[in-house]
Enzyme design. Structure first.
Site, mmCIF file in Angstrom:
data_model
loop_
_atom_site.group_PDB
_atom_site.id
_atom_site.type_symbol
_atom_site.label_atom_id
_atom_site.label_comp_id
_atom_site.label_asym_id
_atom_site.label_seq_id
_atom_site.Cartn_x
_atom_site.Cartn_y
_atom_site.Cartn_z
ATOM 1 N N ASP A 134 -10.661 -71.712 -30.380
ATOM 2 C CA ASP A 134 -11.951 -71.346 -29.777
ATOM 3 C C ASP A 134 -11.914 -69.915 -29.234
ATOM 4 O OD1 ASP A 134 -10.245 -71.830 -27.630
ATOM 5 O OD2 ASP A 134 -11.650 -73.087 -26.508
ATOM 6 N N GLU A 135 -10.722 -69.328 -29.123
ATOM 7 C CA GLU A 135 -10.627 -67.974 -28.551
ATOM 8 C C GLU A 135 -11.195 -66.909 -29.490
ATOM 9 O OE1 GLU A 135 -7.021 -67.085 -26.429
ATOM 10 O OE2 GLU A 135 -6.538 -69.209 -26.240
ATOM 11 N N TYR A 189 -4.123 -61.696 -29.683
ATOM 12 C CA TYR A 189 -3.912 -63.029 -30.269
ATOM 13 C C TYR A 189 -5.187 -63.513 -30.956
ATOM 14 C CZ TYR A 189 -3.935 -68.159 -30.403
ATOM 15 O OH TYR A 189 -4.093 -69.469 -30.806
ATOM 16 N N LYS A 221 -6.011 -64.278 -34.955
ATOM 17 C CA LYS A 221 -6.494 -65.566 -35.460
ATOM 18 C C LYS A 221 -7.836 -65.388 -36.183
ATOM 19 C CE LYS A 221 -4.856 -69.052 -34.966
ATOM 20 N NZ LYS A 221 -3.829 -69.763 -35.783
HETATM 21 N N1 LIG Z 1 -1.993 -74.836 -28.263
HETATM 22 C C1 LIG Z 1 -3.298 -74.651 -28.180
HETATM 23 O O1 LIG Z 1 -3.893 -74.852 -27.114
HETATM 24 C C2 LIG Z 1 -4.087 -74.238 -29.391
HETATM 25 C C3 LIG Z 1 -5.485 -74.232 -29.316
HETATM 26 C C4 LIG Z 1 -6.221 -73.843 -30.439
HETATM 27 C C5 LIG Z 1 -5.557 -73.484 -31.585
HETATM 28 N N2 LIG Z 1 -4.206 -73.466 -31.643
HETATM 29 C C6 LIG Z 1 -3.560 -73.068 -32.907
HETATM 30 O O2 LIG Z 1 -2.797 -74.189 -33.347
HETATM 31 C C7 LIG Z 1 -1.607 -73.747 -33.990
HETATM 32 C C8 LIG Z 1 -0.382 -74.358 -33.326
HETATM 33 O O3 LIG Z 1 -0.360 -73.956 -31.957
HETATM 34 P P1 LIG Z 1 0.856 -74.395 -31.004
HETATM 35 O O4 LIG Z 1 0.347 -74.304 -29.615
HETATM 36 O O5 LIG Z 1 1.448 -75.658 -31.494
HETATM 37 O O6 LIG Z 1 1.886 -73.184 -31.252
HETATM 38 P P2 LIG Z 1 3.402 -73.038 -30.832
HETATM 39 O O7 LIG Z 1 3.586 -71.619 -30.395
HETATM 40 O O8 LIG Z 1 3.824 -74.114 -29.903
HETATM 41 O O9 LIG Z 1 4.188 -73.259 -32.207
HETATM 42 C C9 LIG Z 1 4.111 -72.379 -33.262
HETATM 43 C C10 LIG Z 1 5.092 -72.810 -34.348
HETATM 44 O O10 LIG Z 1 4.956 -71.897 -35.451
HETATM 45 C C11 LIG Z 1 6.242 -71.458 -35.851
HETATM 46 N N3 LIG Z 1 6.087 -70.117 -36.418
HETATM 47 C C12 LIG Z 1 5.692 -68.981 -35.781
HETATM 48 N N4 LIG Z 1 5.657 -67.952 -36.648
HETATM 49 C C13 LIG Z 1 6.004 -68.450 -37.862
HETATM 50 C C14 LIG Z 1 6.137 -67.889 -39.160
HETATM 51 N N5 LIG Z 1 5.895 -66.600 -39.382
HETATM 52 N N6 LIG Z 1 6.504 -68.689 -40.186
HETATM 53 C C15 LIG Z 1 6.759 -70.018 -39.971
HETATM 54 N N7 LIG Z 1 6.668 -70.601 -38.758
HETATM 55 C C16 LIG Z 1 6.297 -69.825 -37.714
HETATM 56 C C17 LIG Z 1 7.078 -71.498 -34.586
HETATM 57 O O11 LIG Z 1 8.471 -71.581 -34.873
HETATM 58 C C18 LIG Z 1 6.551 -72.761 -33.907
HETATM 59 O O12 LIG Z 1 7.213 -73.914 -34.371
HETATM 60 C C19 LIG Z 1 -1.641 -72.219 -33.934
HETATM 61 O O13 LIG Z 1 -2.157 -71.745 -35.167
HETATM 62 C C20 LIG Z 1 -2.578 -71.919 -32.787
HETATM 63 O O14 LIG Z 1 -3.202 -70.655 -32.961
HETATM 64 C C21 LIG Z 1 -3.462 -73.830 -30.567
#
Ligand SMILES: NC(=O)c1ccc[n+]([C@@H]2O[C@H](COP(=O)([O-])OP(=O)(O)OC[C@H]3O[C@@H](n4cnc5c(N)ncnc54)[C@H](O)[C@@H]3O)[C@@H](O)[C@H]2O)c1
Length: 348
Positions: free
Chosen positions: A139-140, A163, A167
């Site tokens: 949502d960001e 960030y 995205k």
């Molecule tokens: N956590 C939230 O609140 C939230 C909300 C909306 C969207 N998202 C999106 O959901 C997804 C997951 O978020 P999260 O909070 O679980 O993230 P996180 O930071 O906990 O985990 C990210 C994972 O991606 C892996 N990673 C990073 N760069 C990489 C690369 N180049 N190649 C392969 N693996 C790689 C890391 O090792 C890790 O396991 C992201 O795309 C994030 O933008 C997260």
């Protein structure tokens, strides 16, 4: 459709949402989960625990920006779908190191879309039309919402942090791959997630860990920034829903309509820890207002109607999910130690 030998590829499955999603998939679905993760500081093997040895789970260690690796994975495992979660995700780190976010979230997403398109073109027509590339956005990407505003699928992208910009770039690329090549991409924009196995650099686990230790609780600015809190299990069901029922080329927003200020979330965490630890401390007094994050968005709120029309609804209220989350961290001190070690050793 999904037979016992079908595979899906999940990227970023050792992270917060990914580790719940891998478990969720192994429990509720029949496909093999081929999981590609670079295991950055945010990706922990410990977060996968029992899933690591599951016969339908394969962990491939590598970077999604590595075209050769991704081509090999797609050729070898022939997935029916890709769920792309891998990303650099911490806004504060994006302010310090924007190029790192462009590598993972822009180049990584573009490389995966490109390899997915090459692979998808070689499928037969039934496989091609059933195929989905699910992109986890956020949502960001819409920037800060006005007091009564809720973002929806038509809202323009107006990212404010590096960030969010990285995205949004991933979303633009996904849209372009759909329009240019026909790759059946579905984008999901979830709100702030919370739950087990989230790195203790993010608000909720950071405050739980600090409050547990009776350390100062740094709150950005006045703490009145509002977020819509979605439990990670509800995010997993949203991902499943868009993969199974989402229309190619569409964007779906997932929120729980549980909108609270950061300060009120921190105060709740304080109360929950005071009750659980029953040590006479009033953790609310540990709150310290610190300089606000540059460019900090005041409010995020989304309209999830199009996702709800597909039959999805969040099942976990914040009133139940937050105490459950606090309990999970208190019961998993070994996980906190491993996460902090990773933050200190590899996240610096
Ligand atoms: N956590 C939230 O609140 C939230 C909300 C909306 C969207 N998202 C999106 O959901 C997804 C997951 O978020 P999260 O909070 O679980 O993230 P996180 O930071 O906990 O985990 C990210 C994972 O991606 C892996 N990673 C990073 N760069 C990489 C690369 N180049 N190649 C392969 N693996 C790689 C890391 O090792 C890790 O396991 C992201 O795309 C994030 O933008 C997260």
């Amino acid at each position: 459709m999904a037979g016992p030998h079908t595979s899906i590829v999940v990227t970023g499955g050792a992270g917060f949402i990914g580790s719940s999603l891998v478990r969720h998939w192994l429990k509720h679905e029949s496909e093999r989960v081929i999981h590609v993760d670079k295991l950055t500081y945010a990706g922990l093997r410990l977060s996968l625990e029992e899933a690591l040895d599951h016969p339908r789970h394969v962990l491939v260690e590598g970077d999604v920006a590595d075209a050769r690796l991704m081509a090999d994975v797609l050729r070898d495992y022939r997935p029916a779908a890709i769920i792309h979660l891998a990303a650099e995700t911490h806004v504060d780190r994006s302010i310090d190191q924007p190029p790192r976010f462009v590598h993972a979230n822009v180049l990584g997403t573009c490389t995966l879309l490109d390899q997915a398109t090459n692979y998808w073109r070689q499928l037969n027509s039934a496989e091609r039309s059933a195929f989905r590339f699910v992109l986890a956005s956020t949502d960001e990407v819409f920037g800060s919402a006005e007091a009564d505003e809720r973002f929806d699928a038509q809202s323009p992208l107006a990212p404010n942090s590096p960030y969010a910009a990285s995205k949004a770039a991933g979303e633009h690329l996904a849209r372009a791959f759909f329009h240019t090549y026909g790759l059946p991409v579905v984008t999901l924009n979830p709100t702030n997630n919370y739950g087990p196995r989230q790195m203790p650099e993010k608000l909720i686990p950071r405050m739980i860990v600090a409050a547990w230790r009776c350390q100062p609780l740094p709150v950005y600015g006045d703490g009145l920034q509002q977020r819509d809190w979605l439990h990670v299990e509800d995010c997993c069901t949203a991902i499943r829903t868009v993969l199974r029922r989402g229309a190619a080329g569409r964007r779906y927003l997932a929120g729980a309509d549980q909108i609270f200020s950061n300060l009120s979330v921190v105060e709740r965490i304080c109360r929950l820890l005071d009750e659980r630890l029953d040590d006479g401390n009033s953790r609310r007094t540990l709150v310290r207002h610190v300089a606000d994050r540059p460019g900090h968005d005041r409010r995020y709120a989304v309209d999830s109607r199009s996702l709800r029309d597909l039959g999805w609804s969040p099942a976990v209220s914040f009133d139940a999910g937050l105490p459950g989350t606090v309990d999970w961290y208190l019961q998993n001190l070994d996980w906190i130690a491993a996460a902090e070690e990773s933050l200190g050793r590899r996240g610096a």
